[in-house]
Design a protein around this motif. Sequence first.
Motif, PDB file in Angstrom:
ATOM      1  N   UNK A   1       0.793  -1.234   0.000  1.00  0.00           N
ATOM      2  CA  UNK A   1       0.000   0.000   0.000  1.00  0.00           C
ATOM      3  C   UNK A   1       0.824   1.284   0.000  1.00  0.00           C
ATOM      4  N   UNK A   2       1.902   1.299   0.774  1.00  0.00           N
ATOM      5  CA  UNK A   2       2.674   2.535   0.898  1.00  0.00           C
ATOM      6  C   UNK A   2       4.090   2.237   1.405  1.00  0.00           C
ATOM      7  N   UNK A   3       4.946   1.706   0.536  1.00  0.00           N
ATOM      8  CA  UNK A   3       6.303   1.386   0.978  1.00  0.00           C
ATOM      9  C   UNK A   3       7.081   2.615   1.446  1.00  0.00           C
ATOM     10  N   UNK A   4       6.750   3.779   0.902  1.00  0.00           N
ATOM     11  CA  UNK A   4       7.440   4.994   1.328  1.00  0.00           C
ATOM     12  C   UNK A   4       7.169   5.306   2.797  1.00  0.00           C
ATOM     13  N   UNK A   5       5.970   5.012   3.260  1.00  0.00           N
ATOM     14  CA  UNK A   5       5.641   5.240   4.668  1.00  0.00           C
ATOM     15  C   UNK A   5       6.487   4.339   5.561  1.00  0.00           C
ATOM     16  N   UNK A   6       6.654   3.086   5.155  1.00  0.00           N
ATOM     17  CA  UNK A   6       7.499   2.169   5.925  1.00  0.00           C
ATOM     18  C   UNK A   6       8.943   2.666   5.935  1.00  0.00           C
ATOM     19  N   UNK A   7       9.436   3.095   4.786  1.00  0.00           N
ATOM     20  CA  UNK A   7      10.794   3.634   4.715  1.00  0.00           C
ATOM     21  C   UNK A   7      10.934   4.873   5.600  1.00  0.00           C
ATOM     22  N   UNK A   8       9.929   5.734   5.594  1.00  0.00           N
ATOM     23  CA  UNK A   8       9.967   6.944   6.426  1.00  0.00           C
ATOM     24  C   UNK A   8      10.002   6.602   7.912  1.00  0.00           C
TER      25      UNK A   8
ATOM     26  N   UNK B   1      21.274  -4.836  17.555  1.00  0.00           N
ATOM     27  CA  UNK B   1      20.555  -5.848  16.773  1.00  0.00           C
ATOM     28  C   UNK B   1      19.305  -5.239  16.143  1.00  0.00           C
ATOM     29  N   UNK B   2      18.596  -4.436  16.897  1.00  0.00           N
ATOM     30  CA  UNK B   2      17.384  -3.786  16.390  1.00  0.00           C
ATOM     31  C   UNK B   2      17.733  -2.788  15.291  1.00  0.00           C
ATOM     32  N   UNK B   3      18.773  -2.013  15.503  1.00  0.00           N
ATOM     33  CA  UNK B   3      19.186  -1.029  14.504  1.00  0.00           C
ATOM     34  C   UNK B   3      19.597  -1.723  13.208  1.00  0.00           C
ATOM     35  N   UNK B   4      20.350  -2.795  13.324  1.00  0.00           N
ATOM     36  CA  UNK B   4      20.757  -3.548  12.136  1.00  0.00           C
ATOM     37  C   UNK B   4      19.549  -4.109  11.401  1.00  0.00           C
ATOM     38  N   UNK B   5      18.545  -4.571  12.156  1.00  0.00           N
ATOM     39  CA  UNK B   5      17.321  -5.088  11.547  1.00  0.00           C
ATOM     40  C   UNK B   5      16.613  -3.990  10.762  1.00  0.00           C
ATOM     41  N   UNK B   6      16.542  -2.796  11.340  1.00  0.00           N
ATOM     42  CA  UNK B   6      15.913  -1.669  10.651  1.00  0.00           C
ATOM     43  C   UNK B   6      16.676  -1.307   9.375  1.00  0.00           C
ATOM     44  N   UNK B   7      17.997  -1.260   9.464  1.00  0.00           N
ATOM     45  CA  UNK B   7      18.804  -0.914   8.299  1.00  0.00           C
ATOM     46  C   UNK B   7      18.697  -1.971   7.206  1.00  0.00           C
ATOM     47  N   UNK B   8      18.631  -3.233   7.587  1.00  0.00           N
ATOM     48  CA  UNK B   8      18.480  -4.310   6.602  1.00  0.00           C
ATOM     49  C   UNK B   8      17.145  -4.176   5.877  1.00  0.00           C
ATOM     50  N   UNK B   9      16.082  -3.925   6.623  1.00  0.00           N
ATOM     51  CA  UNK B   9      14.767  -3.753   6.012  1.00  0.00           C
ATOM     52  C   UNK B   9      14.759  -2.542   5.083  1.00  0.00           C
ATOM     53  N   UNK B  10      15.406  -1.465   5.489  1.00  0.00           N
ATOM     54  CA  UNK B  10      15.492  -0.273   4.654  1.00  0.00           C
ATOM     55  C   UNK B  10      16.203  -0.591   3.340  1.00  0.00           C
ATOM     56  N   UNK B  11      17.300  -1.315   3.429  1.00  0.00           N
ATOM     57  CA  UNK B  11      18.036  -1.710   2.223  1.00  0.00           C
ATOM     58  C   UNK B  11      17.173  -2.586   1.316  1.00  0.00           C
ATOM     59  N   UNK B  12      16.399  -3.492   1.910  1.00  0.00           N
ATOM     60  CA  UNK B  12      15.493  -4.336   1.118  1.00  0.00           C
ATOM     61  C   UNK B  12      14.467  -3.482   0.381  1.00  0.00           C
ATOM     62  N   UNK B  13      13.921  -2.493   1.064  1.00  0.00           N
ATOM     63  CA  UNK B  13      12.951  -1.600   0.437  1.00  0.00           C
ATOM     64  C   UNK B  13      13.589  -0.825  -0.709  1.00  0.00           C
ATOM     65  N   UNK B  14      14.806  -0.334  -0.492  1.00  0.00           N
ATOM     66  CA  UNK B  14      15.527   0.387  -1.538  1.00  0.00           C
ATOM     67  C   UNK B  14      15.680  -0.471  -2.790  1.00  0.00           C
ATOM     68  N   UNK B  15      16.123  -1.698  -2.596  1.00  0.00           N
ATOM     69  CA  UNK B  15      16.335  -2.598  -3.724  1.00  0.00           C
ATOM     70  C   UNK B  15      15.027  -2.942  -4.426  1.00  0.00           C
TER      71      UNK B  15
ATOM     72  N   UNK C   1      12.019  -1.341  -4.376  1.00  0.00           N
ATOM     73  CA  UNK C   1      11.190  -0.274  -4.928  1.00  0.00           C
ATOM     74  C   UNK C   1      11.949   0.775  -5.732  1.00  0.00           C
ATOM     75  N   UNK C   2      13.266   0.740  -5.682  1.00  0.00           N
ATOM     76  CA  UNK C   2      14.050   1.665  -6.497  1.00  0.00           C
ATOM     77  C   UNK C   2      14.809   0.942  -7.604  1.00  0.00           C
TER      78      UNK C   2
END
Length: 82
Positions: free
Chosen positions: A36-43, A62-76, A78-79
Motif C-alpha cells: 500500500x505505501x512502501x514509502x511510509x514504511x521507509x519513512x 541488533x534492532x538497529x541492524x534489523x531496521x537498516x536491513x529492512x530499509x536496504x530491502x525496500x531500496x532494492x 522499490x528503487x
Amino acid sequence: IVLAVTALTSFSEDEFVEVYIDDKYNLDLKKWFKDKNPQALANMIEKMTEAYRKDYWDADIKTVKKLLKLYEELEKEFNGES
C-alpha cells in the motif's frame, strides 16, 4: 495515517518497532506497507534510525541492524537496485 515518531508520546520506540516492524499482533504489516505505501514504511525506519543516531533512543544494535536491513530491502525492491 502514519505519525512521525516525535508525535508519539506514550508509545516507546521499542514498542513501535515491536508493532510495526516485528508485527507483534500478526497483522502482516510489513506486507501491507509494501503493498500500500512502501514509502511510509521507509519513512518510519528513517525516523527510528535518526532517533538512534541522535541518542534519542537507546536501541540495541541488533534492532538497529534489523531496521537498516529492512530499509536496504525496500531500496532494492522499490528503487530497482540489484
